[in-house]
Design a protein around this motif. Sequence first.
Motif, PDB file in Angstrom:
ATOM      1  N   TYR A 122       0.791  -1.277  -0.134  1.00  0.00           N
ATOM      2  CA  TYR A 122       0.055  -0.047  -0.059  1.00  0.00           C
ATOM      3  C   TYR A 122       0.897   1.300  -0.149  1.00  0.00           C
ATOM      4  O   TYR A 122       0.363   2.283  -0.482  1.00  0.00           O
ATOM      5  CB  TYR A 122      -1.017  -0.069   1.222  1.00  0.00           C
TER       6      TYR A 122
ATOM      7  N   TRP B 117      -0.978  10.556   1.042  1.00  0.00           N
ATOM      8  CA  TRP B 117      -2.261   9.897   1.445  1.00  0.00           C
ATOM      9  C   TRP B 117      -2.733  10.398   2.726  1.00  0.00           C
ATOM     10  O   TRP B 117      -2.261  10.934   3.705  1.00  0.00           O
ATOM     11  CB  TRP B 117      -2.080   8.583   1.886  1.00  0.00           C
TER      12      TRP B 117
ATOM     13  N   TYR C  65      -7.346   6.961   4.460  1.00  0.00           N
ATOM     14  CA  TYR C  65      -6.707   5.927   3.435  1.00  0.00           C
ATOM     15  C   TYR C  65      -5.582   5.028   4.271  1.00  0.00           C
ATOM     16  O   TYR C  65      -5.584   3.948   4.243  1.00  0.00           O
ATOM     17  CB  TYR C  65      -6.034   6.577   2.099  1.00  0.00           C
TER      18      TYR C  65
END
Length: 121
Positions: free
Chosen positions: A74, A84, A88
Amino acid sequence: MHNRQSQKATLVSQATINALVNQPVHTITPDRGKEFAKHQEITDHLKATIYFPPPRQPWQRGSNENTNGLLREYFPKGSDTNQWDNQYIQTKVAKLNLRPRKCLNWRTPYEVYYQKVLQLV
């Protein structure tokens, strides 16, 4: 210690203490980076033993290395985490904490930490 490195070590020490201060921590095994130069502060505050593995032996930190690999799915290495938003990040953290792990006898980190059994299908 170089001033910038000292500042980074102070930030890492304080972040570690803040994250773990009310958690049941007995041991911590970080990597051998200079950012852990102030490890004694962590030990003093958390009353946890810190173990440093020998250099170039990442297999002695297998769970840590595996978790880093899972995080890289990720958050690619070298990427700026500011790209991010918090939602998230929290979604991905939850996903990883609900992922069964062989080292936990196929339980999830969530189940182990909270001593609950989830019925994941």
